[in-house]
Design a protein around this motif. Structure first.
Motif, mmCIF file in Angstrom:
data_model
loop_
_atom_site.group_PDB
_atom_site.id
_atom_site.type_symbol
_atom_site.label_atom_id
_atom_site.label_comp_id
_atom_site.label_asym_id
_atom_site.label_seq_id
_atom_site.Cartn_x
_atom_site.Cartn_y
_atom_site.Cartn_z
ATOM 1 N N TRP A 161 41.410 40.445 35.559
ATOM 2 C CA TRP A 161 42.630 39.632 35.514
ATOM 3 C C TRP A 161 42.889 38.929 36.840
ATOM 4 O O TRP A 161 43.313 37.771 36.852
ATOM 5 C CB TRP A 161 43.823 40.507 35.123
ATOM 6 C CG TRP A 161 43.642 41.179 33.794
ATOM 7 C CD1 TRP A 161 42.945 40.719 32.712
ATOM 8 C CD2 TRP A 161 44.144 42.471 33.414
ATOM 9 N NE1 TRP A 161 42.977 41.626 31.689
ATOM 10 C CE2 TRP A 161 43.702 42.711 32.077
ATOM 11 C CE3 TRP A 161 44.909 43.446 34.047
ATOM 12 C CZ2 TRP A 161 44.026 43.882 31.388
ATOM 13 C CZ3 TRP A 161 45.241 44.608 33.370
ATOM 14 C CH2 TRP A 161 44.793 44.824 32.051
ATOM 15 N N PHE A 162 42.618 39.592 37.956
ATOM 16 C CA PHE A 162 42.837 38.940 39.252
ATOM 17 C C PHE A 162 41.808 37.837 39.510
ATOM 18 O O PHE A 162 42.124 36.829 40.151
ATOM 19 C CB PHE A 162 42.823 39.967 40.384
ATOM 20 C CG PHE A 162 44.140 40.674 40.552
ATOM 21 C CD1 PHE A 162 45.252 39.995 41.044
ATOM 22 C CD2 PHE A 162 44.286 42.005 40.196
ATOM 23 C CE1 PHE A 162 46.479 40.630 41.184
ATOM 24 C CE2 PHE A 162 45.507 42.656 40.336
ATOM 25 C CZ PHE A 162 46.613 41.967 40.832
ATOM 26 N N THR A 163 40.591 37.983 39.007
ATOM 27 C CA THR A 163 39.633 36.884 39.149
ATOM 28 C C THR A 163 40.084 35.676 38.335
ATOM 29 O O THR A 163 39.940 34.532 38.765
ATOM 30 C CB THR A 163 38.207 37.281 38.709
ATOM 31 O OG1 THR A 163 38.186 37.574 37.313
ATOM 32 C CG2 THR A 163 37.706 38.476 39.498
ATOM 33 N N ARG A 164 40.668 35.934 37.157
ATOM 34 C CA ARG A 164 41.168 34.833 36.332
ATOM 35 C C ARG A 164 42.366 34.144 36.984
ATOM 36 O O ARG A 164 42.513 32.919 36.878
ATOM 37 C CB ARG A 164 41.582 35.348 34.949
ATOM 38 C CG ARG A 164 40.452 35.896 34.094
ATOM 39 C CD ARG A 164 39.423 34.844 33.728
ATOM 40 N NE ARG A 164 38.351 34.762 34.704
ATOM 41 C CZ ARG A 164 37.453 33.805 34.768
ATOM 42 N NH1 ARG A 164 37.486 32.808 33.908
ATOM 43 N NH2 ARG A 164 36.495 33.821 35.667
ATOM 44 N N LEU A 165 43.225 34.898 37.644
ATOM 45 C CA LEU A 165 44.361 34.302 38.350
ATOM 46 C C LEU A 165 43.870 33.331 39.423
ATOM 47 O O LEU A 165 44.370 32.205 39.538
ATOM 48 C CB LEU A 165 45.224 35.385 39.005
ATOM 49 C CG LEU A 165 46.048 36.309 38.122
ATOM 50 C CD1 LEU A 165 46.922 37.203 38.987
ATOM 51 C CD2 LEU A 165 46.899 35.528 37.137
#
Length: 314
Positions: A161-165
């Motif tokens: 999720w943080f890579t997608r953010l």
């Protein structure tokens, strides 16, 4: 997850996305520079446009004598003094990846570490235009390999999720800057809106963001500035549109909030921005001013980035 790990993953994705953006900007500038001089009345400003879109003119000025193809390409592709050059982006991305090596899949690490090693083959060489074009295609391929490996191999947890953010915030900023630079800088003052140069520039922008075919699938008519802006701002089907980027942001921020058991400023910022985008109309945006809309969006996107950092990454 430790905030330090989340921070590395977030910035890793942002810098990979930024490297691809700079490569696309340089590729577009080369396309525009190849136009006959009669298109722009003898004066062209595609290199000033590329510098304004992807670089910092204030950092550029003391390093080079003038804005030319050679100086802008060197600054945006290889300069150590430019933190957003392709070289700097890949090196910074690799540093972040090394810091969280155990949080990455083998395929993700191979993509970014292999790019860092391959980059050495391009440094210090006097590349001709064909070689430089192949370099830009290689950079785009690195981004696709990294993003594809993340999508296909990562567990759907907070690391993902943080890579997608990081990807979504950077992509939204890049799309907005492309639109703003075209609107404010690229078209010479003596060229009419809707003329042959204007048409070619909007077509080039669609190719920059891999949206030329998508445009014709959606609108089924010739390239028009209003419709290009509609595709890149409001069309949720378009992966690089502002609305699609914020849909991705809301989705992943909500997943993080559910996992951590608390919502905060970043969730509110993203949800409010998405709601405003979904309630917008492209005619209203053009009437009130595309530049004003995009400038306000970039500032709001930066505020969301600051909120994410404050809420999760410090």
């Amino acid at each position: 997850m430790l905030s330090r790990t989340a921070d590395n993953l977030y910035w890793l994705s942002r810098y990979v996305e930024r490297a691809e953006f700079v490569a696309r900007i340089l590729d577009a500038a080369h396309r525009l520079a190849a136009l006959p001089s009669s298109y722009g009345g003898g004066e062209t400003n595609e290199w000033a446009s590329a510098l304004a879109s992807a670089g910092d003119p204030e950092v550029f000025k003391p390093l080079y004598n003038g804005v030319t193809e050679a100086t802008v390409c060197d600054f945006l592709a290889f300069s150590r003094h430019n933190p957003s050059s392709i070289r700097s982006c890949i090196e910074t991305a690799r540093e972040n990846a090394r810091s969280v090596r155990t949080a990455l899949t083998t395929e993700m690490w191979d993509a970014i570490n292999g790019a860092w090693l391959e980059l050495r083959n391009y440094e210090g060489r006097d590349l001709n235009r064909d070689e430089f074009s192949r370099f830009l295609e290689w950079v785009k391929g690195v981004s696709l390999a990294f993003d594809g490996s993340a999508y296909r191999t990562m567990l759907r947890n907070d690391a993902y999720w943080f890579t997608r953010l990081g990807t979504a915030i950077e992509r939204a900023d890049n799309t907005a800057r492309i639109l703003d630079v075209k609107y404010r800088i690229l078209l010479p003052a003596n060229e009419r809106v809707g003329g042959s140069l204007d048409y070619f520039q909007w077509t080039t922008i669609l190719r920059e963001v891999s949206a030329f075919n998508a445009y014709h699938w959606v609108y089924r008519e010739s390239v028009k500035p209003l419709l290009v802006a509609d595709l890149l701002i409001l069309n949720r089907q378009m992966p690089r549109s502002l609305t699609n980027c914020y849909s991705m942001l809301v989705e992943n921020l909500d997943l993080i909030a559910d996992a951590y058991g608390r919502r905060g400023a970043s969730q509110r910022f993203a949800s409010n921005t998405l709601a405003r985008l979904e309630g917008e109309n492209i005619d209203r945006i053009f009437t009130s001013g595309l530049h004003e809309f995009v400038t306000a969006f970039i500032a709001e996107n930066n505020r969301l980035g600051a909120a994410v950092i404050e809420q999760y990454l410090v």
